[in-house]
Design a protein around this motif. Structure first.
Motif, short mmCIF file in Angstrom:
data_model
loop_
_atom_site.label_atom_id
_atom_site.label_comp_id
_atom_site.label_asym_id
_atom_site.label_seq_id
_atom_site.Cartn_x
_atom_site.Cartn_y
_atom_site.Cartn_z
N LEU A 139 -4.12 0.27 -11.78
CA LEU A 139 -4.94 -0.84 -11.33
C LEU A 139 -4.95 -1.99 -12.32
CD1 LEU A 139 -8.17 0.78 -9.86
CD2 LEU A 139 -6.56 -0.65 -8.63
N VAL A 184 -13.38 0.70 -0.16
CA VAL A 184 -12.53 0.25 -1.26
C VAL A 184 -11.19 -0.25 -0.72
CG1 VAL A 184 -11.44 0.94 -3.43
CG2 VAL A 184 -13.68 1.87 -2.82
N MET A 185 -10.70 0.35 0.36
CA MET A 185 -9.43 -0.09 0.96
C MET A 185 -9.55 -1.42 1.69
SD MET A 185 -7.96 3.47 2.59
CE MET A 185 -6.69 2.59 3.49
N LYS A 239 -4.31 2.51 -4.12
CA LYS A 239 -5.17 1.65 -4.94
C LYS A 239 -6.62 2.10 -4.88
CE LYS A 239 -2.72 -2.80 -4.94
NZ LYS A 239 -2.86 -4.25 -4.64
N ALA A 240 -7.08 2.43 -3.66
CA ALA A 240 -8.48 2.80 -3.48
C ALA A 240 -8.80 4.09 -4.24
CB ALA A 240 -8.78 2.97 -1.99
N ALA A 290 -9.02 3.32 -7.89
CA ALA A 290 -10.27 2.63 -8.22
C ALA A 290 -11.45 3.60 -8.23
CB ALA A 290 -10.51 1.50 -7.22
N ARG A 342 -14.57 -1.09 -5.11
CA ARG A 342 -14.10 -2.01 -4.06
C ARG A 342 -13.61 -3.31 -4.67
NH1 ARG A 342 -18.34 -3.96 0.41
NH2 ARG A 342 -19.34 -4.73 -1.49
N ALA A 382 -10.21 -2.71 -6.49
CA ALA A 382 -9.02 -2.41 -5.67
C ALA A 382 -8.21 -3.65 -5.36
CB ALA A 382 -9.45 -1.72 -4.37
#
Length: 508
Positions: A236, A357-358, A375-376, A379, A408, A411
């Motif tokens: 990230l 988060v996505m 990514k989510a 995170a 969130r 991300a």
């Protein structure tokens, strides 16, 4: 009993029931489609849009549908428009339903938490995405019970179509009674058919409510977690590692910022520069302008004068300094790559932690679900909630919800991360876990601006302290200014906070 059962199964009556269903479905469908746009217009900030729509709704709700039906059936032919009795009844019922559906949907839309809508706007959701992904899924929970009741009422109102010659269920019952005078079995059978149709509508309503309920969404999130493959590792913080030429540029540059609500100034000629990797803590009493400054950075507050740039990207204004239109703002916010964590979390209630988060990578940045999922997960693991991906917000504690809100924001791989009083809405025992997460982000090199009342936390985490009072920047400098404030205003603020919180100043 035998005559009742005979008429209850009579095809002649059920053919009339089919006509009633056709009228109900057609009128409700048209009412929902037109009513949706009427509901949006009735919420418009412009009076010249809002007032005519509200007047239209008031007139239709204030007059009997029977009167509307008769007027429509008799007036249209005078203008050369001749419709069949069925089409006239359908049009009259549909027009009447637009008013009721508009009010039902307006109530559902206004029931959605405003903080969630502000969060969607701050992250760069377009108006369409905000409605599709945030407002409508949650508004439906409030709309469906009332809409189910309206559908049953509309089904019964189709009996009024008989006055213009529509051969629906009630008219067919009257036709039979006029021939055999068996009032009780015929009308009882007609009532029984209405009850059966209403029961069918109730079943549809129950199914829809369960589909949009939080319990169903929670079960679906857990099932999806079991089906999908394990996430792949994702860095990230790769975007934080830049070349020497870029590292010299400030991430945030606020120049001569002035914000006013009407005639009341809120921020006064405020200038602030935040270098890459620095953590800035905003201190000040409530009403000093801290939250307004953060909202201005994501173009949620109207800027009167001045400019805001993040990594060289202007926010909220064009190169000539003119405010961007509402249509252009979502793309401007998305391109700025600014993440924000709100005081009251502002998580999307109908989405799991993973889906929350996505939402930024998929909806705002247009990335594939697979990449957004990686990514989510990264995170969530960063904030220590990798095992809570399938939980909905109401299944999490306050501290966990705030950490999901941080995930969130992360991300989207932001250039700048803003915190608006991140711990003020939490119980004391939950503050520590959120503060630990923020300290971890500071060690990773994330550029952050944090509005806080926690002076001890600011002294330990921040590289730079900024004190605001009445919308003006009074004093700024390294954390040591907390020990040795230079202005009487900052001294008075620290003394007051120390008295309230029994705060002990750290040693220099």
């Amino acid at each position: 009993m035998e005559p009742f059962l005979q008429y209850l199964t009579l095809p002649f009556l059920w053919q009339g029931a089919l006509v009633a269903i056709q009228l109900m479905v057609g009128a409700l469908t048209g009412g929902l489609l037109i009513g949706f746009f009427l509901s949006l217009a009735s919420l418009s900030p412009h009076w010249f849009i809002r007032l005519p729509v509200q007047t239209y709704i008031y007139i239709l709700r204030g007059t009997p549908v029977l009167l509307q039906l008769i007027l429509l059936y008799n007036v249209l032919p005078q203008f050369g428009l001749r419709l069949s009795p069925f089409a006239s009844a359908l049009l009259a019922l549909m027009i009447n339903e637009t008013a009721y559906c508009a009010e039902i949907m307006r109530g559902g839309i206004t029931s959605v938490d405003r903080n969630q809508r502000f969060a969607a706007q701050a992250f760069g959701f377009s108006r369409r995405d905000e409605m599709l992904h945030v407002v409508i899924p949650q508004a439906l929970r409030a709309i469906l019970p009332t809409l189910g009741n309206e559908a049953v009422g509309l089904l019964k109102s189709t009996a009024l179509a008989s006055v213009v010659g529509v051969n629906e269920l009630t008219m067919r019952s009257q036709t039979i009674v006029s021939q055999n005078f068996l009032f009780i079995p015929v009308l009882a059978a007609s009532g029984g058919i209405y009850i059966l149709m209403s029961a069918g509508l109730a079943c549809v309503q129950w199914w829809l409510e369960s589909r949009f309920g939080l319990e169903f969404r929670a079960r679906r999130a857990k099932r999806r977690m079991l089906r999908e493959p394990k996430p792949r590792p994702f860095d990230l913080f790769a975007s934080l590692r830049v070349g020497k030429s870029e590292s010299a540029l400030p991430v945030l540059d606020v120049a001569g910022l002035e914000v006013a609500y009407g005639a009341k100034p809120v921020l006064k000629d405020l200038s602030l520069t935040v270098p890459r990797g620095q953590v800035v803590a905003l201190l000040g009493r409530s009403g000093s302008g801290k939250s307004t400054l953060l909202k201005s950075i994501v173009a949620l507050s109207p800027v009167k004068n001045g400019s805001i740039t993040v990594s060289g990207h202007r926010i909220g204004t064009d190169p000539r300094g003119h405010a961007l239109s509402a249509r252009a703002l979502p793309a401007n916010r998305a391109a700025s790559r600014v993440g924000i964590v709100f005081q009251h979390f502002a998580l999307f209630d109908h989405m799991s932690a993973l889906e929350n988060v996505m939402s930024i990578p998929t909806i705002v940045q247009g990335e594939s679900r697979a990449l957004a999922r990686d990514k989510a997960y990264a995170a969530l693991q960063t904030v220590g909630l990798g095992g809570f991906a399938d939980r909905l917000p109401h299944e999490l504690s306050g501290g966990q919800q705030q950490r999901v809100a941080i995930a969130r924001a992360l991300a989207g791989q932001p250039h700048l991360l803003l915190f608006d009083e991140p711990t003020s809405a939490l119980d004391p025992e939950l503050v520590r876990e959120v503060n630990a997460t923020i300290r971890q982000l500071a060690r990773s090199g994330m550029t952050m601006v944090i509005s806080t009342h926690d002076i001890d936390f600011a002294a330990k985490v921040a590289d730079h302290i900024v004190f605001l009072q009445d919308g003006a920047l009074i004093e700024q400098g390294p954390p040591s200014i907390i020990v040795d404030p230079q202005t009487p205003a900052f001294q008075a603020y620290l003394r007051q906070e120390r008295q309230q919180d029994e705060f002990e100043l750290p040693e220099a």
